[in-house]
Design a protein around this motif. Structure first.
Motif, mmCIF file in Angstrom:
data_model
loop_
_atom_site.group_PDB
_atom_site.id
_atom_site.type_symbol
_atom_site.label_atom_id
_atom_site.label_comp_id
_atom_site.label_asym_id
_atom_site.label_seq_id
_atom_site.Cartn_x
_atom_site.Cartn_y
_atom_site.Cartn_z
ATOM 1 N N LEU A 177 -72.828 5.451 23.347
ATOM 2 C CA LEU A 177 -72.339 6.806 23.039
ATOM 3 C C LEU A 177 -72.890 7.275 24.346
ATOM 4 O O LEU A 177 -74.583 7.810 24.966
ATOM 5 C CB LEU A 177 -73.849 7.782 22.288
ATOM 6 C CG LEU A 177 -73.642 9.549 22.051
ATOM 7 C CD1 LEU A 177 -72.304 9.726 21.451
ATOM 8 C CD2 LEU A 177 -74.693 10.032 21.450
ATOM 9 N N SER A 178 -72.086 7.347 26.045
ATOM 10 C CA SER A 178 -72.234 7.807 26.700
ATOM 11 C C SER A 178 -71.547 9.546 27.110
ATOM 12 O O SER A 178 -71.149 9.692 27.096
ATOM 13 C CB SER A 178 -71.611 6.805 27.903
ATOM 14 O OG SER A 178 -71.578 7.267 29.366
ATOM 15 N N LEU A 179 -73.140 9.860 27.857
ATOM 16 C CA LEU A 179 -72.819 11.050 27.921
ATOM 17 C C LEU A 179 -72.669 11.184 30.044
ATOM 18 O O LEU A 179 -73.441 12.665 30.030
ATOM 19 C CB LEU A 179 -74.017 11.607 27.532
ATOM 20 C CG LEU A 179 -74.629 11.660 25.922
ATOM 21 C CD1 LEU A 179 -75.688 12.528 25.712
ATOM 22 C CD2 LEU A 179 -73.349 12.270 24.675
ATOM 23 N N GLY A 180 -72.206 10.790 30.000
ATOM 24 C CA GLY A 180 -71.572 10.892 31.879
ATOM 25 C C GLY A 180 -70.004 9.795 31.948
ATOM 26 O O GLY A 180 -70.478 8.707 31.536
ATOM 27 N N GLY A 181 -69.139 10.376 32.436
ATOM 28 C CA GLY A 181 -68.519 9.527 32.794
ATOM 29 C C GLY A 181 -68.481 7.721 33.868
ATOM 30 O O GLY A 181 -68.063 6.679 33.560
ATOM 31 N N ALA A 182 -69.119 8.253 34.823
ATOM 32 C CA ALA A 182 -69.420 7.271 35.848
ATOM 33 C C ALA A 182 -70.770 6.016 34.701
ATOM 34 O O ALA A 182 -70.291 4.905 34.993
ATOM 35 C CB ALA A 182 -70.304 7.415 37.413
ATOM 36 N N LEU A 183 -70.968 7.162 34.460
ATOM 37 C CA LEU A 183 -72.179 6.185 33.036
ATOM 38 C C LEU A 183 -71.292 4.920 32.486
ATOM 39 O O LEU A 183 -71.036 3.956 32.026
ATOM 40 C CB LEU A 183 -72.885 7.001 32.336
ATOM 41 C CG LEU A 183 -73.869 7.898 33.172
ATOM 42 C CD1 LEU A 183 -74.753 8.899 31.754
ATOM 43 C CD2 LEU A 183 -74.435 7.480 34.176
ATOM 44 N N SER A 184 -70.266 5.336 31.720
ATOM 45 C CA SER A 184 -69.426 5.024 30.660
ATOM 46 C C SER A 184 -68.494 4.128 31.836
ATOM 47 O O SER A 184 -68.320 2.792 30.518
ATOM 48 C CB SER A 184 -67.778 5.911 30.235
ATOM 49 O OG SER A 184 -68.574 6.501 29.962
ATOM 50 N N ALA A 185 -67.941 3.960 32.840
ATOM 51 C CA ALA A 185 -67.622 2.862 33.355
ATOM 52 C C ALA A 185 -67.944 2.187 33.490
ATOM 53 O O ALA A 185 -67.657 1.575 33.450
ATOM 54 C CB ALA A 185 -66.839 3.574 34.597
ATOM 55 N N GLY A 186 -69.887 2.028 33.263
ATOM 56 C CA GLY A 186 -70.393 0.904 34.051
ATOM 57 C C GLY A 186 -70.712 -0.061 33.490
ATOM 58 O O GLY A 186 -71.167 -1.065 32.951
ATOM 59 N N SER A 187 -71.321 1.061 32.169
ATOM 60 C CA SER A 187 -71.209 0.042 30.329
ATOM 61 C C SER A 187 -69.991 -0.275 29.746
ATOM 62 O O SER A 187 -70.324 -1.970 29.475
ATOM 63 C CB SER A 187 -71.527 1.351 29.355
ATOM 64 O OG SER A 187 -70.843 0.604 28.072
ATOM 65 N N VAL A 188 -68.496 0.180 30.466
ATOM 66 C CA VAL A 188 -67.387 -1.578 30.195
ATOM 67 C C VAL A 188 -67.639 -2.282 31.089
ATOM 68 O O VAL A 188 -66.982 -3.193 30.968
ATOM 69 C CB VAL A 188 -66.173 -0.047 30.265
ATOM 70 C CG1 VAL A 188 -65.150 -1.575 30.459
ATOM 71 C CG2 VAL A 188 -65.808 1.013 29.511
ATOM 72 N N LEU A 189 -67.554 -1.972 32.122
ATOM 73 C CA LEU A 189 -68.040 -3.400 32.948
ATOM 74 C C LEU A 189 -69.087 -4.345 32.710
ATOM 75 O O LEU A 189 -68.946 -5.374 32.898
ATOM 76 C CB LEU A 189 -68.123 -3.084 34.659
ATOM 77 C CG LEU A 189 -66.774 -2.342 35.104
ATOM 78 C CD1 LEU A 189 -67.363 -1.270 36.918
ATOM 79 C CD2 LEU A 189 -65.934 -2.850 35.253
ATOM 80 N N ALA A 190 -70.287 -3.485 32.375
ATOM 81 C CA ALA A 190 -71.698 -4.997 32.448
ATOM 82 C C ALA A 190 -70.919 -5.382 30.361
ATOM 83 O O ALA A 190 -71.198 -6.638 31.074
ATOM 84 C CB ALA A 190 -72.594 -3.959 31.821
ATOM 85 N N PHE A 191 -70.150 -4.987 29.908
ATOM 86 C CA PHE A 191 -69.844 -5.889 28.988
ATOM 87 C C PHE A 191 -69.136 -6.271 28.944
ATOM 88 O O PHE A 191 -69.461 -7.749 29.071
ATOM 89 C CB PHE A 191 -69.246 -4.720 27.680
ATOM 90 C CG PHE A 191 -69.777 -4.017 26.673
ATOM 91 C CD1 PHE A 191 -70.159 -4.300 24.888
ATOM 92 C CD2 PHE A 191 -70.718 -2.777 27.150
ATOM 93 C CE1 PHE A 191 -70.464 -4.075 23.819
ATOM 94 C CE2 PHE A 191 -71.827 -2.244 25.875
ATOM 95 C CZ PHE A 191 -71.719 -2.402 24.702
ATOM 96 N N GLU A 192 -68.160 -6.182 30.239
ATOM 97 C CA GLU A 192 -67.248 -7.021 30.135
ATOM 98 C C GLU A 192 -67.819 -8.803 30.979
ATOM 99 O O GLU A 192 -67.239 -9.407 31.211
ATOM 100 C CB GLU A 192 -66.240 -6.005 31.181
ATOM 101 C CG GLU A 192 -64.654 -7.366 32.089
ATOM 102 C CD GLU A 192 -64.039 -6.577 33.178
ATOM 103 O OE1 GLU A 192 -62.767 -7.442 32.059
ATOM 104 O OE2 GLU A 192 -64.245 -6.305 33.534
#
Length: 357
Positions: A240-255
């Protein structure tokens, strides 16, 4: 004769009292109308105006794009003979520095101050002082507590958080382990999104918040924070990301960690939307439009010109999902790779928003 004189005197007194009452009512109505038309604005302020843009920090791309809409709007208003100068400051994330910058603008007697608050309460005194000095104050995005402003402009951050949380509940069937990614603590837009999500989480106890984090709205620190959380939490069902750049950072970390992607919420950050499409994510997003800055400048000038502006301007939140993401990505090349894909805006849209009360 005495009775007649008394009758005439009584009649005259009634007419005089009625006239005085009418005049008083007219004065009250006029004062109320002037206050409604332009809160804070006092003194002999005439175009072209000097506008102050008191930025809390300029590093995040969202802020750079927002400043771009402000400077573009100022150029249009200069052409119309309504604005003379734009004063820009950058507090580099420090609320006390931002207070000093706003005080400098007050001392310079600018006609209007546009501000994103670095603290919801620390700026109250200096903002109120600007209002008392007759300066138009328009506060957008991250809001102050005081109502001594000309206008506040924002999307509904509580609605933002609630809608994102409801989407996550639907994706996980109300059960699962999630991580919450927040923006900086103490920034109203971040805190309010989180507050908006809480009632939804309370109503769905099967959705377990295993941890949450606060980072600035940039991809690199968000990726670093999520990487640490991935090491500590082997089972994660949603972000549950509450910001756009936060979401991109999350996806990259998972990858990078070789973890399967999970349902993720976010904003209209170009990188997040592109990763969403590229990796076939289950995603949801909305938009905090950068043109809130341009709208704030336009609102300040409208108020200085004696126009009636609402005390609060609510900008609707769009929904970005699988059915609409394509329309955003089709315009991606017009925006920075690390920027936000925001919708078009013009004077007609601004007038429509300012007419809504």
């Amino acid at each position: 004769m005495k009775n007649l004189e008394n009758g005439i005197s009584a009649s005259l007194r009634r007419r005089l009292l009625a006239g005085a009452a009418a005049a008083a009512a007219l004065l009250i109505f006029s004062a109320g109308t002037a206050s409604a038309a332009a809160n804070c604005i006092k003194g002999d302020r005439k175009a072209p105006y000097t506008i102050g843009w008191a930025n809390i920090y300029s590093v995040p791309t969202w802020m750079k794009q927002t400043e771009g809409t402000i400077t573009a709007e100022v150029e249009e208003l200069k052409k119309a003979g309504l604005v003379k100068d734009l004063m820009i400051t950058d507090a580099q994330g420090n609320a006390q520095t931002q207070i000093q910058h706003i005080q400098s603008m007050i001392d310079a007697n600018v006609d209007a101050i546009v501000v994103i608050a670095g603290s919801s309460n620390a700026l109250d005194r200096v903002i109120s002082d600007a209002c008392d000095k007759g300066i138009a104050v328009v506060n957008f995005d991250s809001l102050v507590n005081t109502d001594k402003v000309t206008a506040k402009i924002n999307t509904d951050s509580n609605e933002w958080g609630a809608t994102a949380a409801k989407w996550m509940v639907g994706q996980l069937g109300g059960k699962g382990k999630i991580i919450i990614m927040n923006g900086p603590a103490g920034i109203s837009v971040s805190d309010d999104r989180r507050k908006g999500a809480q009632p939804v989480l309370d109503a769905n106890p099967g959705l377990q918040v295993i941890t949450e984090t606060n980072t600035e709205y940039n991809v690199a620190p968000a990726q670093e924070a999520m990487t640490s959380l991935l090491f500590a939490n082997p089972e994660i069902d949603g972000v549950l990301s509450l910001g756009g750049a936060l979401s991109a950072g999350s996806v990259l970390a998972f990858e990078r960690q070789g973890r399967d992607q999970v349902p993720t919420t976010g904003e209209n950050a170009r990188q997040f939307l592109e990763l969403w499409k590229e990796k076939g994510l289950k995603g949801w997003a909305t938009m905090q439009p950068n043109w809130l800055g341009a709208l704030s400048v336009y609102t300040a000038v409208q108020a200085l010109e004696g126009k009636d502006v609402p005390a609060f301007v609510k900008v609707p939140l769009p929904v970005i999902d699988d059915s609409t993401i394509g329309s955003y990505l089709a315009r991606a090349d017009k925006f920075p790779a690390d920027g936000y894909i925001y919708s078009d805006y013009d004077k007609a849209l601004f007038d429509k928003l300012l007419a809504t009360k």
